[in-house]
Design an enzyme around this catalytic site. Structure first.
Site, PDB file in Angstrom:
ATOM      1  N   LEU A  37       0.857  -1.183   0.000  1.00 20.29           N
ATOM      2  CA  LEU A  37       0.000   0.000   0.000  1.00 20.29           C
ATOM      3  C   LEU A  37       0.893   1.231   0.000  1.00 20.29           C
ATOM      4  O   LEU A  37       1.857   1.305   0.766  1.00 20.29           O
ATOM      5  CB  LEU A  37      -0.898   0.032   1.241  1.00 20.29           C
ATOM      6  CG  LEU A  37      -2.193  -0.784   1.218  1.00 20.29           C
ATOM      7  CD1 LEU A  37      -2.885  -0.699   2.571  1.00 20.29           C
ATOM      8  CD2 LEU A  37      -3.132  -0.303   0.123  1.00 20.29           C
ATOM      9  N   ASP A  38       0.586   2.218  -0.854  1.00 18.80           N
ATOM     10  CA  ASP A  38       1.342   3.468  -0.869  1.00 18.80           C
ATOM     11  C   ASP A  38       1.214   4.168   0.484  1.00 18.80           C
ATOM     12  O   ASP A  38       0.220   3.967   1.210  1.00 18.80           O
ATOM     13  CB  ASP A  38       0.818   4.396  -1.966  1.00 18.80           C
ATOM     14  CG  ASP A  38       1.203   3.937  -3.358  1.00 18.80           C
ATOM     15  OD1 ASP A  38       2.152   3.137  -3.478  1.00 18.80           O
ATOM     16  OD2 ASP A  38       0.559   4.394  -4.326  1.00 18.80           O
TER      17      ASP A  38
END
Length: 283
Positions: A37-38
């Site tokens: 996940l960013d």
């Protein structure tokens, strides 16, 4: 510890940061996440712990659900709100135009990854090259979008719910929506609500044990002789397990269970009819 712990990742932290914190807290070195996940994103981040790290390939390949906020009239080089502004306009798409654009991005197609991504180009991360203003050309990847529904659109911001395949970039999705509507767009907020079999309901619950994982795959009970063969990585013959699941004669993977119903490995069909190769051993 062997199983999966589902974390609700906060903003700012990277997936690697969460793994590092879990290793310190739990005193366990064998921990890996099942899909990056960013830092901008929040939500479901399953952590495979102990022997469950051998199953990461199954978790990472699963579909994901997202809630995305996409800002129109504003575009950046990273395709999200944290990047350098490259265009701005007061023009906004009409709601019906936006719905048509969402429909156009539903189904199966090739999606170009963002230049600012962890993909490797010549042994270097793409984002390292992009930060140094080097041209980055990444091959598009096959993706699938099962759902892209507009929940609301106001103030130049669209709230969209997505169901997509592994490897899908919601940032690229937002950028392409901006191109299709002619106004430019970037991702402003993102929350992952499901990653395969794990969802927000699993957050803060106890460690999910091996026996509770991958129930969408067929399973067979292994005999005492078969148990010994699995432990040594040797192939199973029809007499080494209870029976082949009648509904899944051509399954690519089969869960191998001991007589107590505990997951002891993952098998793939062998060369001989009815034989199984214990490709992953969890004992």
């Amino acid at each position: 510890m062997n199983g999966v712990l589902v974390i609700d990742k906060p903003q700012v932290l990277t997936s690697h940061d969460v793994v590092a914190a879990a290793r310190r807290t739990l005193g366990e070195t064998k921990i890996g996440h099942t899909g990056t996940l960013d830092p901008l994103a929040t939500g479901v981040l399953p952590l495979a712990i102990g022997r469950a790290t051998r199953l990461v390939r199954f978790f990472a390949a699963s579909d994901k659900d997202y809630e995305a906020t996409i800002r129109f009239g504003f575009a950046t080089d990273t395709y999200d709100i944290g990047g350098r502004e490259i265009s701005r306009t007061d023009a906004l798409p009409a709601p019906e135009h936006l719905v048509r654009a969402l429909q156009a991005l539903t189904g199966e197609y090739l999606q170009p990854p963002p230049a600012f991504s962890a993909k490797k180009v010549g042994g270097r991360r793409a984002y390292e090259l992009a930060r140094n203003e080097h041209a980055v050309a990444l091959a598009p990847a096959a993706v699938r979008v099962a759902r892209a529904d507009l929940v609301s659109f106001s103030g130049g911001r669209a709230h969209v719910v997505l169901t997509c395949s592994a490897g899908f970039y919601v940032r690229s999705f937002a950028q392409t929506l901006g191109e299709l509507t002619g106004t430019g767009a970037c991702l402003e907020a993102l929350r992952r609500t499901r990653s395969g079999e794990f969802c927000l309901d699993n957050v803060a619950s106890a460690l999910i044990p091996l026996s509770a994982l991958l129930h969408h795959l067929p399973a067979i009970a292994v005999s005492s002789r078969g148990l010994e063969r699995v432990a040594h990585g040797r192939g199973l013959e029809p007499g080494d397990y209870e029976r082949w699941p009648a509904a899944s004669p051509s399954a690519e993977w089969v869960r191998l269970l001991n007589l107590r119903g505990e997951l002891i490995g993952m098998g793939t069909p062998g060369r001989e009819p009815g034989s199984l190769h214990p490709a992953i051993v969890l004992m």
